[in-house]
Every structure is written in C-alpha cells, then in structure tokens.
Design an enzyme around this catalytic site. Structure first.
Site, PDB file in Angstrom:
ATOM      1  N   LYS A 244       0.829  -1.217   0.000  1.00 20.91           N
ATOM      2  CA  LYS A 244       0.000   0.000   0.000  1.00 20.91           C
ATOM      3  C   LYS A 244       0.861   1.264   0.000  1.00 20.91           C
ATOM      4  O   LYS A 244       0.649   2.167  -0.804  1.00 20.91           O
ATOM      5  CB  LYS A 244      -0.904  -0.005   1.240  1.00 20.91           C
ATOM      6  CG  LYS A 244      -1.452   1.347   1.609  1.00 20.91           C
ATOM      7  CD  LYS A 244      -2.193   1.281   2.934  1.00 20.91           C
ATOM      8  CE  LYS A 244      -2.430   2.596   3.603  1.00 20.91           C
ATOM      9  NZ  LYS A 244      -1.291   3.219   4.257  1.00 20.91           N
ATOM     10  N   ASN A 245       1.850   1.317   0.914  1.00 20.19           N
ATOM     11  CA  ASN A 245       2.579   2.578   1.040  1.00 20.19           C
ATOM     12  C   ASN A 245       3.550   2.838  -0.106  1.00 20.19           C
ATOM     13  O   ASN A 245       4.074   3.938  -0.240  1.00 20.19           O
ATOM     14  CB  ASN A 245       3.256   2.674   2.408  1.00 20.19           C
ATOM     15  CG  ASN A 245       2.227   2.908   3.505  1.00 20.19           C
ATOM     16  OD1 ASN A 245       1.095   3.308   3.220  1.00 20.19           O
ATOM     17  ND2 ASN A 245       2.596   2.642   4.747  1.00 20.19           N
TER      18      ASN A 245
ATOM     19  N   CYS B  58      -5.278   8.487   8.606  1.00 21.34           N
ATOM     20  CA  CYS B  58      -5.588   7.987   9.947  1.00 21.34           C
ATOM     21  C   CYS B  58      -5.208   9.007  11.017  1.00 21.34           C
ATOM     22  O   CYS B  58      -4.219   9.730  10.868  1.00 21.34           O
ATOM     23  CB  CYS B  58      -4.796   6.705  10.206  1.00 21.34           C
ATOM     24  SG  CYS B  58      -5.354   5.312   9.239  1.00 21.34           S
TER      25      CYS B  58
ATOM     26  N   ASP C 297       3.947   0.909  12.097  1.00 19.69           N
ATOM     27  CA  ASP C 297       2.714   0.327  11.531  1.00 19.69           C
ATOM     28  C   ASP C 297       2.473  -1.100  12.016  1.00 19.69           C
ATOM     29  O   ASP C 297       1.403  -1.659  11.759  1.00 19.69           O
ATOM     30  CB  ASP C 297       2.787   0.321   9.995  1.00 19.69           C
ATOM     31  CG  ASP C 297       2.864   1.718   9.431  1.00 19.69           C
ATOM     32  OD1 ASP C 297       2.542   2.671  10.163  1.00 19.69           O
ATOM     33  OD2 ASP C 297       3.253   1.869   8.252  1.00 19.69           O
TER      34      ASP C 297
ATOM     35  N   ILE D 115       7.538   7.144  16.816  1.00 20.00           N
ATOM     36  CA  ILE D 115       7.179   7.869  15.581  1.00 20.00           C
ATOM     37  C   ILE D 115       5.876   8.637  15.798  1.00 20.00           C
ATOM     38  O   ILE D 115       5.779   9.825  15.496  1.00 20.00           O
ATOM     39  CB  ILE D 115       7.018   6.893  14.381  1.00 20.00           C
ATOM     40  CG1 ILE D 115       8.179   5.907  14.306  1.00 20.00           C
ATOM     41  CG2 ILE D 115       6.820   7.662  13.071  1.00 20.00           C
ATOM     42  CD1 ILE D 115       9.513   6.460  13.914  1.00 20.00           C
TER      43      ILE D 115
ATOM     44  N   ARG E 217      -9.099   0.325   3.621  1.00 27.54           N
ATOM     45  CA  ARG E 217      -8.158   1.242   2.954  1.00 27.54           C
ATOM     46  C   ARG E 217      -6.810   0.584   2.730  1.00 27.54           C
ATOM     47  O   ARG E 217      -6.051   1.017   1.857  1.00 27.54           O
ATOM     48  CB  ARG E 217      -7.942   2.485   3.830  1.00 27.54           C
ATOM     49  CG  ARG E 217      -9.102   3.439   3.765  1.00 27.54           C
ATOM     50  CD  ARG E 217      -8.814   4.661   4.554  1.00 27.54           C
ATOM     51  NE  ARG E 217      -7.485   5.146   4.224  1.00 27.54           N
ATOM     52  CZ  ARG E 217      -6.868   6.096   4.878  1.00 27.54           C
ATOM     53  NH1 ARG E 217      -7.438   6.654   5.905  1.00 27.54           N
ATOM     54  NH2 ARG E 217      -5.672   6.491   4.508  1.00 27.54           N
TER      55      ARG E 217
ATOM     56  N   ARG F 222       0.312  15.094  12.518  1.00 27.25           N
ATOM     57  CA  ARG F 222       1.035  14.579  11.344  1.00 27.25           C
ATOM     58  C   ARG F 222       1.395  15.759  10.436  1.00 27.25           C
ATOM     59  O   ARG F 222       0.781  15.969   9.384  1.00 27.25           O
ATOM     60  CB  ARG F 222       0.179  13.550  10.593  1.00 27.25           C
ATOM     61  CG  ARG F 222      -0.166  12.343  11.441  1.00 27.25           C
ATOM     62  CD  ARG F 222      -0.964  11.314  10.694  1.00 27.25           C
ATOM     63  NE  ARG F 222      -0.137  10.537   9.786  1.00 27.25           N
ATOM     64  CZ  ARG F 222      -0.623   9.618   8.943  1.00 27.25           C
ATOM     65  NH1 ARG F 222      -1.907   9.380   8.900  1.00 27.25           N
ATOM     66  NH2 ARG F 222       0.187   8.961   8.141  1.00 27.25           N
ATOM     67  N   PRO F 223       2.385  16.552  10.835  1.00 27.50           N
ATOM     68  CA  PRO F 223       2.732  17.752  10.057  1.00 27.50           C
ATOM     69  C   PRO F 223       3.326  17.400   8.695  1.00 27.50           C
ATOM     70  O   PRO F 223       3.787  16.278   8.486  1.00 27.50           O
ATOM     71  CB  PRO F 223       3.773  18.448  10.930  1.00 27.50           C
ATOM     72  CG  PRO F 223       4.350  17.379  11.793  1.00 27.50           C
ATOM     73  CD  PRO F 223       3.279  16.345  11.982  1.00 27.50           C
TER      74      PRO F 223
HETATM   75  C1  EPZ Z   1       4.259   6.971   6.200  1.00 30.41           C
HETATM   76  O1  EPZ Z   1       3.591   8.130   6.659  1.00 30.41           O
HETATM   77  C2  EPZ Z   1       3.202   5.903   6.073  1.00 30.41           C
HETATM   78  N1  EPZ Z   1       2.155   6.382   5.180  1.00 30.41           N
HETATM   79  C3  EPZ Z   1       2.616   5.593   7.435  1.00 30.41           C
HETATM   80  O2  EPZ Z   1       1.785   4.468   7.222  1.00 30.41           O
HETATM   81  C4  EPZ Z   1       3.725   5.232   8.419  1.00 30.41           C
HETATM   82  O3  EPZ Z   1       3.165   5.075   9.701  1.00 30.41           O
HETATM   83  C5  EPZ Z   1       4.787   6.319   8.450  1.00 30.41           C
HETATM   84  O4  EPZ Z   1       5.273   6.574   7.106  1.00 30.41           O
HETATM   85  C6  EPZ Z   1       5.979   5.984   9.312  1.00 30.41           C
HETATM   86  O5  EPZ Z   1       6.594   4.839   8.839  1.00 30.41           O
HETATM   87  C7  EPZ Z   1       2.327   6.349   3.868  1.00 30.41           C
HETATM   88  O6  EPZ Z   1       3.359   5.901   3.367  1.00 30.41           O
HETATM   89  C8  EPZ Z   1       1.226   6.843   3.017  1.00 30.41           C
HETATM   90  P1  EPZ Z   1       6.576  10.120   8.122  1.00 30.41           P
HETATM   91  P2  EPZ Z   1       4.327   9.522   6.555  1.00 30.41           P
HETATM   92  O7  EPZ Z   1       6.641  11.402   7.380  1.00 30.41           O
HETATM   93  O8  EPZ Z   1       5.276   9.482   5.416  1.00 30.41           O
HETATM   94  C9  EPZ Z   1       7.183  13.480  11.475  1.00 30.41           C
HETATM   95  C10 EPZ Z   1      -0.020   3.027   7.743  1.00 30.41           C
HETATM   96  O9  EPZ Z   1      -0.641   2.544   8.726  1.00 30.41           O
HETATM   97  N2  EPZ Z   1       7.075  14.457  10.367  1.00 30.41           N
HETATM   98  O10 EPZ Z   1       7.625   9.112   7.850  1.00 30.41           O
HETATM   99  O11 EPZ Z   1       3.310  10.568   6.528  1.00 30.41           O
HETATM  100  C11 EPZ Z   1       5.867  12.742  11.748  1.00 30.41           C
HETATM  101  O12 EPZ Z   1       5.018  13.492  12.577  1.00 30.41           O
HETATM  102  C12 EPZ Z   1       0.570   4.376   7.873  1.00 30.41           C
HETATM  103  O13 EPZ Z   1       0.103   2.457   6.657  1.00 30.41           O
HETATM  104  C13 EPZ Z   1       7.288  15.788  10.628  1.00 30.41           C
HETATM  105  O14 EPZ Z   1       7.553  16.194  11.760  1.00 30.41           O
HETATM  106  O15 EPZ Z   1       5.125   9.508   7.907  1.00 30.41           O
HETATM  107  C14 EPZ Z   1       6.346  11.450  12.338  1.00 30.41           C
HETATM  108  O16 EPZ Z   1       6.595  11.630  13.710  1.00 30.41           O
HETATM  109  C15 EPZ Z   1      -0.120   5.376   8.631  1.00 30.41           C
HETATM  110  N3  EPZ Z   1       7.167  16.681   9.591  1.00 30.41           N
HETATM  111  C16 EPZ Z   1       7.673  11.202  11.636  1.00 30.41           C
HETATM  112  O17 EPZ Z   1       8.063  12.451  11.071  1.00 30.41           O
HETATM  113  C17 EPZ Z   1       6.890  16.277   8.316  1.00 30.41           C
HETATM  114  O18 EPZ Z   1       6.811  17.125   7.421  1.00 30.41           O
HETATM  115  C18 EPZ Z   1       7.625  10.176  10.527  1.00 30.41           C
HETATM  116  O19 EPZ Z   1       6.516  10.436   9.663  1.00 30.41           O
HETATM  117  C19 EPZ Z   1       6.668  14.907   8.080  1.00 30.41           C
HETATM  118  C20 EPZ Z   1       6.771  14.006   9.126  1.00 30.41           C
END
Ligand code: EPZ
Length: 419
Positions: free
Chosen positions: A22-23, A116, A306, A328, A398, A121-122
């Site tokens: 999916k991701n 979700c 995840d 995370i 989803r 989630r910035p």
């Molecule tokens: C991806 O989300 C996945 N989603 C998530 O999958 C997964 O939990 C996550 O990566 C972590 O592995 C998709 O790929 C669509 P991140 P993503 O940016 O990319 C912080 C699932 O269940 N951050 O790696 O949005 C954030 O808050 C899910 O399949 C900032 O601070 O996550 C988090 O603490 C839900 N600023 C950390 O980084 C930013 O601009 C990692 O988030 C972006 C992120």
C-alpha cells in the site's frame, strides 16, 4: 455503514499470499504523472486508497485501465487543475500530488491530506524541501498552492530534520525533473522509497542512493513509460505473521521479503514464536509459552510503527508484563481502549502502552479508529471467545487487500455485514 462480524476461537490453517505494498503504490500512482507515456504497475493491491487515487487521476485527465492486479495509466493528457476538495482530503498520500504536479507543471493547488488519526502529522518537511527548490507557497482556502517562477524548480541540498518517508519521496518526485542536482540528507530508508526510486529510474530518472540516508537526484527533461512490479506489502505480511502466531495451527505466508521485516521478526523470536523463514515465505507454527517483551518503534530498519498495533493481540497472549513505546507517533494508542473492552489487560501511561498477560480475550462491540488499530481488532476478534463486531471498518479496507476472503480461506468465521 458496514461492520465486520467475527465468531472467534477457531484455529486457522493453510496459506495466504501477501499483496503489493500500500505505502508504495500510493506514491507510485501519483509518480506516474511525471511520465509522458503509459506506465503499467503489476501487483496492485485491491484497497480503497488505490480506488481513491484512480478517481483523482481520472479527474485530472489520466486514462486508467485495470486488469486484475495490474493498472495501466496513460498520464499524457493530465491537466494541472486545482483539487481543493473531495477524495484528496480522504487520504494521507494525496500529499504526493504536491511533488508530482510541481515536478511536471511547476505548480500545484491541492487540498490538505487526510488519513488515519495518529496524533499530529505535520507536512512541514515536505514544504521546506519544495521551498528550497524554488517553490513559493500560499494557502487558497482549504488548499495549498505551490508555484515556481518561469525558471521552474532547481536542485538543492535538503537536510531532513526528522526522518520522514513522505517528505523523502515527495522531494524525489519534485526533484527528478528539476534543473540540476538535488541531495537529500538524513533521508528515510524504507523499502517503499527504493520502490519509488526504481520506478522513476525505469522511467528515465537519475536517482542514486535510495535505501541509504543520502539520496542524489540529477534532474532530467523527460520521463518515459515503463512497467513495474510493486514490492510485497511488509506491513500486511507482518500483520498475517502476527495473526498466524496468535490463532494459527500452521500457516504459510507467501510473497514475503523477510529482509524488509528483520526488526519485526527479531522481536517475534524474542517472544519465542516458532517459525521458518524462507526466501519468499514465512511458515508460522502453532505457538505455546510465549514471553512478554518490550517494543520501541523506530524508522526503518527498526521496528515499524505500523506493526505495533497489529502485534498487540499476540502480546496479550504472552506471559508477563511488557511495554510498547511508539517513538514515531506517540498518540498511536487508539487500539488500547478497544482491546481493554475485549477484557485485555492493557492501558496507557503517558506515551507508553503497558500490557499484562496471558489474557483470555472475549468478543465485544469495538471500533476501528484507524487502519492498523482495525487490523489489531480483527486479530483480537479471531482470538477471542464469542462474537466480535467491528465498526468503522472503512479504515481496514483502505489498507488490507481482500482481507475477508484471505481470512475465510484460512478457516475464519468472518463476515462483512451492512449495519
Ligand atoms: C508513512 O507516513 C506511512 N504512510 C505511514 O503508514 C507510516 O506510519 C509512516 O510513514 C511511518 O513509517 C504512507 O506511506 C502513506 P513520516 P508519513 O513522514 O510518510 C514526522 C499506515 O498505517 N514528520 O515518515 O506521513 C511525523 O510526525 C501508515 O500504513 C514531521 O515532523 O510519515 C512522524 O513523527 C499510517 N514533519 C515522523 O516524522 C513532516 O513534514 C515520521 O513520519 C513529516 C513528518
């Protein structure tokens, strides 16, 4: 509204095959906008996030054909139109349209992403990267407007303050057709990033270092068509491995790349889970005498955030006390209250989940508050005595391809019913 109804307590047996990730696919589909010709993806999972992305692509003018698990997308007629509302706001991955539309047209007006509820989630890192490459940003109502001047995007050196999957992929999408060289430092190393880079390179991009924490991208003028096999979903695989250990009497999980699951498999071994790991499958035996363990999630190759929720029902079966800390997403604890309704001894204390086992879970009416919490409840429902009714199952659909069919084939008593 639909519900999942499970009559639990039955042992499951047999084989299950993991679908495409999916991701990965939620980034691969928007990435195709950058090509001038048809791109075909094979191994596309049958999940509602994919259906939403296809709808969005068609609204923009892409021609999409679906054959079983293949998706043929002709992006040549895609128009750069504002997309402030609708399906865009329903999924997190719609942020990839920022990067791909900026990369192709030098501008994008796209609504804020949904997804979700895992706490804050910035997307500041995505926006900082686009700005470093020359994009100007403004809000237009509910949408983010990103635009470049006539010179378009240029390469830049971008240091990610936090390791982010989304920001790393989005920067690659914007950079592949930018002028000059972009270097992403402190890049995320998840397998999905390598998958997206592989697709882009097969379309003619020049990306090196995907899978390490420094990625270098030399911009090119044009990207062409290609055919690409989506990698297996490591989170779906981990979910079925946890399920097999919780309720299986011998289950083989096929289409698994164990290298993508090392952090997870190591913790299962620590619990005492008996399994045989082969090149592209994992066989999980019936389990006894599992030990409670402590889990701390971390960016890849650490234990995936995840997978902490789908593993929780198995932890509740183990003997002793343990903790889960999600570094995370600190607030990724929505499953805890629902598992407690099923008589699980589990609670939160600040950013820590504390559990005590073993438990005899009991069926109950519970709510899937997010995708992976939903997966945890499905496993708990299969494990519990009596009937479990799960509401809000749109979250589960989803991300888990054909979950009802896959579990029925393993012998589960599980149904989708209209409420
Ligand atoms: C991806 O989300 C996945 N989603 C998530 O999958 C997964 O939990 C996550 O990566 C972590 O592995 C998709 O790929 C669509 P991140 P993503 O940016 O990319 C912080 C699932 O269940 N951050 O790696 O949005 C954030 O808050 C899910 O399949 C900032 O601070 O996550 C988090 O603490 C839900 N600023 C950390 O980084 C930013 O601009 C990692 O988030 C972006 C992120």
């Amino acid at each position: 509204m639909k519900k999942i109804v499970i009559n639990g307590g039955r042992p499951l047996q047999g084989e299950v095959t993991i679908s495409g990730a999916k991701n990965s696919v939620v980034a691969l589909i928007p990435a195709i906008i950058l090509a001038d010709e048809v791109v075909t993806l094979d191994g596309v999972p049958d999940i509602s996030d994919v259906a939403s992305l296809i709808d969005i692509m068609e609204v923009m003018g892409a021609k999409v054909k679906r054959y079983e698990d293949s998706l043929e997308i002709d992006p040549s007629q895609v128009k750069n139109m504002p997309m402030p509302y609708g399906k865009i706001n329903s999924l997190r991955a719609s942020y990839y349209f920022y990067g791909s539309l900026l990369g192709r047209f030098g501008q994008a007006t796209v609504g804020l992403p949904g997804g979700c509820d895992l706490g804050p989630r910035p997307i500041d890192l995505h926006l900082k990267a686009f700005e470093a490459m020359g994009a100007k940003m403004s809000y237009e109502g509910n949408a983010m407007h990103l635009a470049t001047d006539q010179a378009g995007l240029h390469g830049a050196v971008i240091y990610m303050d936090t390791v982010s999957v989304g920001a790393t992929i989005n920067t690659m999408l914007a950079a592949v057709k930018a002028k000059g060289r972009t270097i992403i430092e402190n890049a995320a190393r998840e397998p999905e990033i390598i998958d997206v880079a592989t697709l882009l390179n097969n379309m003619g991009a020049h990306i090196r270092g995907a899978g390490t924490d420094i990625i270098t991208i030399e911009g090119v003028d044009k990207l062409h068509g290609t055919r690409h096999q989506v990698i297996p979903d490591r989170i779906e695989a981990g979910t079925y491995i946890a399920l097999a250990a919780a309720v299986g009497k011998g289950i083989q999980i096929n289409n698994v790349l164990y290298e993508h699951l090392e952090g997870f498999l190591a913790k299962l071994e620590e619990m005492g889970v008996r399994m045989t790991v082969s090149e592209d499958s994992v066989y999980v035996e019936e389990q006894a005498n599992l030990k409670a363990i402590n889990i701390k999630t971390a960016p890849y190759p650490g234990f995936a955030t995840d997978l902490q929720q789908p593993l929780t029902p198995l932890l509740l079966k183990a003997k002793g006390q343990g903790t889960i800390i999600d570094t995370i997403y600190e607030k990724r604890v929505n499953h805890v209250a629902e598992l407690a309704k099923m008589s699980g001894q589990i609670k939160t204390d600040k950013n820590k989940i504390i559990y005590q086992g073993p438990n005899d879970l009991q069926g109950a009416a519970v709510k899937a508050t997010d995708l992976r919490a939903g997966a945890a409840l499905v496993i708990a429902g299969l494990l519990a005595q009596g009937q479990t009714q799960i509401s809000n199952i749109e979250f589960i659909l989803r991300g888990y391809s054909n979950i009802i069919e896959k579990l029925t084939q393993l012998g589960a008593d599980i149904r989708l019913v209209e409420d």
